[in-house]
Design a protein around this motif. Structure first.
Motif, short mmCIF file in Angstrom:
data_model
loop_
_atom_site.label_atom_id
_atom_site.label_comp_id
_atom_site.label_asym_id
_atom_site.label_seq_id
_atom_site.Cartn_x
_atom_site.Cartn_y
_atom_site.Cartn_z
N ASP A 247 -7.26 -7.79 -3.24
CA ASP A 247 -6.12 -6.95 -3.60
C ASP A 247 -5.64 -7.26 -5.02
OD1 ASP A 247 -6.17 -5.71 -1.15
OD2 ASP A 247 -4.62 -6.99 -0.26
N ALA A 248 -5.71 -8.53 -5.40
CA ALA A 248 -5.28 -8.92 -6.75
C ALA A 248 -6.18 -8.29 -7.80
CB ALA A 248 -5.28 -10.44 -6.87
N VAL A 249 -7.49 -8.37 -7.59
CA VAL A 249 -8.44 -7.79 -8.56
C VAL A 249 -8.26 -6.28 -8.63
CG1 VAL A 249 -10.86 -7.51 -9.18
CG2 VAL A 249 -10.09 -9.65 -8.17
N ALA A 250 -8.08 -5.64 -7.48
CA ALA A 250 -7.86 -4.19 -7.46
C ALA A 250 -6.62 -3.83 -8.27
CB ALA A 250 -7.74 -3.70 -6.02
N ASP A 251 -5.58 -4.65 -8.15
CA ASP A 251 -4.34 -4.39 -8.89
C ASP A 251 -4.55 -4.58 -10.39
OD1 ASP A 251 -1.51 -3.69 -8.58
OD2 ASP A 251 -1.14 -5.66 -9.46
#
Length: 543
Positions: A247-251
């Motif tokens: 989720d962090a990378v997607a953000d």
């Protein structure tokens, strides 16, 4: 059966196959997200221990005060902030980064780690990928090569053992000059012993920041792209720790944080990051993000690295292609890989265009040359006949090299004029075949002269002469259609070049060679039938 009915039946058959496969290949039931012991440990200690590079500027380096910093360090800091813990950095190298992860001495690796099938067997790679690297050329300030096609046959410096050496040499016919170290290779570039140094573009960007290489450049777009991923322990696959990192990378991609950090560290704009930002901000008609986790917590196949998808992850034609690969070993990427299919179709279109232009131009050159020769113009007719002899006797590939690399290099150096490889191929093949067509027409005209002494070729009797020589002319035009494969030698992206690139990237040599053979047989068969129909119509109209 007409063509429309046939197309309809083929489309129906493909649809039935897709439905059948959807019934047979069901997605494996997803396990519920597991609680991660590692994440629990991180929360308890209040620290996130990350393996980072300190010898790979500007991704990871030591500043003047000896403190580690860099592009990836900023990403690691952002993750620690999201988790609400303190970041602890541990310097790692390419050789020991995954070993430290397996030992448990670090929680995750964020250190220029390429996402590959082999590494996925050892660790859990976080999706989506956060960056990508490729191969480019480190060049001197006075080099003006702006496209990979211009490197054909040139001397290029390289370091021994680099995985991309063989691939790049085969793809662009590079004359590789091998060195034991990157330092020696770059010095050879400085001494003009080669046009550039072939290496990873991210490493070269670090070199370009050094004062000693001021003015040097890397203008060519990176090729053979390899995405980078955060790595965590293999046992963490399917845990909440894996999900929160994903989720962090997607953000990072949605908000543009990765692009912002890229600019902050003076990196050249990455095509990968630009495309990822566009993809992860794309919305459907209802305004919802296309890249959202499904009920099982998985990213849509559109938003994942296509290299690692299987038939259970996709639907339709892609599922069919992957299912065939998984159950038969036939890696027909044209079916399930959009990029390979696009390359193949572009190569096919280029080949068809080459065939059409070469056939038309060869016929035009042959007819025009024969008529000028028959006109008996003092000096000109004789010159045309001599040119025809030279054209028939000289291998067309040799002429292509002479024109493109000989004349073309001179024009570029003296006048800044760049020759189009596509135009050179059409011109050289048409000259070669047109000479044969001209000879056939002149021979037919000579036969007519034996019956009528005053006969000579002109517009009014051209059809009769072409009809008499139609067999030889048709054979020559069919041969030039087959000869278009030579275009790959001068970097024209026709069918052979496209298939070779696909084979190089995927290793499916035997299968793609059979596809290439079948495709060319169909193309030549269609060409032969069309020319035969034209010949029949021409002969029928001649009284």
């Amino acid at each position: 059966m007409n063509s429309q009915t046939l197309r309809h039946r083929i489309a129906t058959l493909l649809m039935l196959c897709s439905w059948l496969l959807a019934a047979v290949v069901q997605a494996a039931p997803q396990e519920p997200v597991r609680a991660s012991e590692r994440w629990a440990m991180i929360k308890q200690r209040g620290q996130l221990i990350v393996g980072v590079k300190t010898d790979y500027p500007p991704f990871g380096q030591l500043n003047a005060a000896g403190q580690p910093e860099g592009f990836e360090h900023d990403l690691a800091q952002d993750i620690a902030k999201r988790l609400g813990v303190t970041l602890v950095k541990v310097g790692v190298s390419g050789a020991n980064r995954l070993q430290k992860l397996e030992e448990g001495s670090i929680d995750m690796v964020l250190a220029t780690t390429g996402d590959t099938q082999d590494r996925r067997k050892m660790v859990t790679m976080i999706e989506p990928n956060y960056y990508s690297s490729g191969v480019t050329l480190f060049m001197a300030p006075d080099q003006y090569i702006a496209d990979w096609t211009e490197t054909r046959g040139k001397k290029v410096c390289a370091t021994q053992g680099s995985y991309f050496n063989r691939v790049m040499a085969q793809r662009y016919l590079l004359d590789l000059q091998m060195f034991n170290s990157a330092r020696d290779a770059k010095l050879a570039v400085k001494d003009k012993r080669c046009i550039g140094y072939l290496f990873d573009n991210t490493a070269i960007q670090g070199d370009l920041r050094l004062p000693e290489w001021s003015g040097y450049k890397a203008p060519l777009p990176p090729v053979l792209g390899t995405p980078w991923a955060i790595a965590i322990a293999k046992r963490e696959q399917g845990t909440d720790f894996e999900r929160v990192l994903g989720d962090a990378v997607a953000d990072w991609h949605r908000t543009g944080f990765a692009i912002e950090r890229e600019k902050a560290w003076g990196l050249l704009p990455s095509k990968f990051l630009a495309e990822a930002h566009a993809l992860w901000t794309k919305q459907d008609s209802a305004g919802n993000s296309l890249c959202q986790r499904d009920s099982a917590g998985q990213w849509p196949s559109l938003c994942r690295n296509p290299v690692f998808l299987n038939s259970a992850d996709v639907s339709g034609l892609r599922r069919l292609g992957l299912w065939v690969k998984e159950h038969t070993g036939m890696d027909l990427t044209l079916v399930y890989d959009d990029y390979d299919r696009e390359r193949f179709l572009k190569g096919l279109a280029t080949t068809v265009l080459l065939m059409v232009l070469c056939v038309v131009a060869s016929l035009g050159f042959g007819v025009l040359g024969a008529m000028v020769s028959e006109a008996r113009l003092w000096g000109i007719s004789r010159t045309i006949r001599m040119a025809s002899v030279v054209g028939r006797m000289t291998p067309p590939l040799l002429v292509m090299y002479l024109v493109l690399f000989g004349v073309g290099s001179t024009l570029m150096a003296s006048y800044g004029i760049s020759l189009s490889p596509f135009a050179v191929v059409v011109g050289c093949l048409s000259y070669y075949t047109g000479s044969s067509v001209m000879t056939a027409l002149l021979f037919a005209a000579e036969v007519q002269r034996q019956q009528r002494a005053d006969f000579y070729l002109k517009a009014s009797n051209l059809r009769d002469v072409i009809a008499m020589s139609s067999g030889h002319v048709t054979a020559a035009l069919v041969n030039v259609s087959k000869a278009t494969m030579m275009a790959s030698a001068v970097a024209v992206p026709e069918l052979l070049s496209a298939v070779t690139t696909i084979m190089t990237d995927n290793g499916n040599v035997t299968l793609m060679m059979n596809v290439l053979l079948l495709t060319f047989l169909i193309l030549i068969f269609v060409t032969f039938r069309l020319l035969g129909a034209l010949e029949k119509k021409l002969l029928g109209s001649v009284k």
